[in-house]
Scaffold this motif. Structure first.
Motif, PDB file in Angstrom:
ATOM      1  N   LEU A 166       0.828  -1.204   0.000  1.00  0.00           N
ATOM      2  CA  LEU A 166       0.000   0.000   0.000  1.00  0.00           C
ATOM      3  C   LEU A 166       0.864   1.256   0.000  1.00  0.00           C
ATOM      4  O   LEU A 166       0.609   2.200  -0.742  1.00  0.00           O
ATOM      5  N   LEU A 167       1.916   1.248   0.799  1.00  0.00           N
ATOM      6  CA  LEU A 167       2.823   2.393   0.856  1.00  0.00           C
ATOM      7  C   LEU A 167       3.496   2.621  -0.494  1.00  0.00           C
ATOM      8  O   LEU A 167       3.616   3.759  -0.953  1.00  0.00           O
ATOM      9  N   LYS A 168       3.912   1.536  -1.166  1.00  0.00           N
ATOM     10  CA  LYS A 168       4.521   1.667  -2.488  1.00  0.00           C
ATOM     11  C   LYS A 168       3.533   2.282  -3.477  1.00  0.00           C
ATOM     12  O   LYS A 168       3.891   3.171  -4.244  1.00  0.00           O
ATOM     13  N   GLN A 169       2.283   1.817  -3.434  1.00  0.00           N
ATOM     14  CA  GLN A 169       1.267   2.354  -4.343  1.00  0.00           C
ATOM     15  C   GLN A 169       1.014   3.831  -4.068  1.00  0.00           C
ATOM     16  O   GLN A 169       0.883   4.631  -4.999  1.00  0.00           O
ATOM     17  N   LEU A 170       0.950   4.209  -2.798  1.00  0.00           N
ATOM     18  CA  LEU A 170       0.736   5.605  -2.449  1.00  0.00           C
ATOM     19  C   LEU A 170       1.905   6.472  -2.887  1.00  0.00           C
ATOM     20  O   LEU A 170       1.715   7.593  -3.363  1.00  0.00           O
ATOM     21  N   ARG A 171       3.117   5.970  -2.741  1.00  0.00           N
ATOM     22  CA  ARG A 171       4.294   6.722  -3.182  1.00  0.00           C
ATOM     23  C   ARG A 171       4.306   6.884  -4.695  1.00  0.00           C
ATOM     24  O   ARG A 171       4.639   7.952  -5.206  1.00  0.00           O
ATOM     25  N   LEU A 172       3.954   5.818  -5.425  1.00  0.00           N
ATOM     26  CA  LEU A 172       3.907   5.911  -6.880  1.00  0.00           C
ATOM     27  C   LEU A 172       2.860   6.923  -7.325  1.00  0.00           C
ATOM     28  O   LEU A 172       3.100   7.728  -8.230  1.00  0.00           O
ATOM     29  N   ARG A 173       1.711   6.896  -6.675  1.00  0.00           N
ATOM     30  CA  ARG A 173       0.656   7.844  -7.009  1.00  0.00           C
ATOM     31  C   ARG A 173       1.113   9.270  -6.704  1.00  0.00           C
ATOM     32  O   ARG A 173       0.865  10.192  -7.474  1.00  0.00           O
ATOM     33  N   SER A 174       1.802   9.437  -5.584  1.00  0.00           N
ATOM     34  CA  SER A 174       2.303  10.758  -5.204  1.00  0.00           C
ATOM     35  C   SER A 174       3.350  11.242  -6.205  1.00  0.00           C
ATOM     36  O   SER A 174       3.350  12.405  -6.595  1.00  0.00           O
ATOM     37  N   ARG A 175       4.234  10.342  -6.629  1.00  0.00           N
ATOM     38  CA  ARG A 175       5.253  10.716  -7.612  1.00  0.00           C
ATOM     39  C   ARG A 175       4.620  11.113  -8.942  1.00  0.00           C
ATOM     40  O   ARG A 175       5.034  12.090  -9.558  1.00  0.00           O
ATOM     41  N   SER A 176       3.632  10.337  -9.390  1.00  0.00           N
ATOM     42  CA  SER A 176       3.008  10.661 -10.677  1.00  0.00           C
ATOM     43  C   SER A 176       2.271  11.992 -10.595  1.00  0.00           C
ATOM     44  O   SER A 176       2.254  12.754 -11.557  1.00  0.00           O
ATOM     45  N   ARG A 177       1.684  12.276  -9.439  1.00  0.00           N
ATOM     46  CA  ARG A 177       1.015  13.564  -9.251  1.00  0.00           C
ATOM     47  C   ARG A 177       2.028  14.706  -9.306  1.00  0.00           C
ATOM     48  O   ARG A 177       1.786  15.740  -9.924  1.00  0.00           O
ATOM     49  N   ARG A 178       3.178  14.514  -8.655  1.00  0.00           N
ATOM     50  CA  ARG A 178       4.225  15.533  -8.686  1.00  0.00           C
ATOM     51  C   ARG A 178       4.784  15.712 -10.095  1.00  0.00           C
ATOM     52  O   ARG A 178       5.098  16.823 -10.517  1.00  0.00           O
ATOM     53  N   LYS A 179       4.913  14.598 -10.830  1.00  0.00           N
ATOM     54  CA  LYS A 179       5.384  14.674 -12.205  1.00  0.00           C
ATOM     55  C   LYS A 179       4.434  15.504 -13.050  1.00  0.00           C
ATOM     56  O   LYS A 179       4.851  16.357 -13.824  1.00  0.00           O
TER      57      LYS A 179
END
Length: 117
Positions: free
Chosen positions: A73-86
């Motif tokens: 779950l943490l990995k998915q949240l981090r990926l989502r956060s990174r894509s949002r920042r991108k």
């Protein structure tokens, strides 16, 4: 783990995950077991959690599964956060480039109209 993704039971009056696991595995003292049961009478979330934990046959594997689920779950949240920042970065760059183009067009028009006279 990131402080933004803390365990949901930390800020409530609910028993910890470990207490719930110990309750299901029968590892609590009589007083602790009574305390958890009193809480279960009022808390639908914990009651559902206990019901789900009780249905699992290999209870000794539950802590490992919980850790694995938290990390996934943490990995998915981090990926989502990174894509949002991108996406935010790309939008910022697009606006910046558009602004530079407008400035260049303005400078060109100013130069053109000044030299035209």
């Amino acid at each position: 783990m990131n402080e933004h993704f803390n365990d949901i039971f930390v800020t409530t009056g609910c028993p910890s995950q470990q207490q719930l696991l110990d309750y299901v595995q029968g590892k609590l003292s009589a007083a602790e077991q009574h305390e958890v049961e009193m809480h279960l009478a009022d808390c639908e979330l914990c009651s559902e959690a206990i019901e789900g934990l009780s249905a699992i046959k290999e209870k000794e594997k539950i802590p490992g599964w919980i850790i694995e689920m938290k990390w996934n779950l943490l990995k998915q949240l981090r990926l989502r956060s990174r894509s949002r920042r991108k996406l935010e970065t790309y939008i910022y760059l697009a606006v910046l480039i558009f602004g530079i183009i407008l400035l260049l067009l303005g400078a060109f028009w100013a130069y053109y109209f000044i030299n035209r006279k």
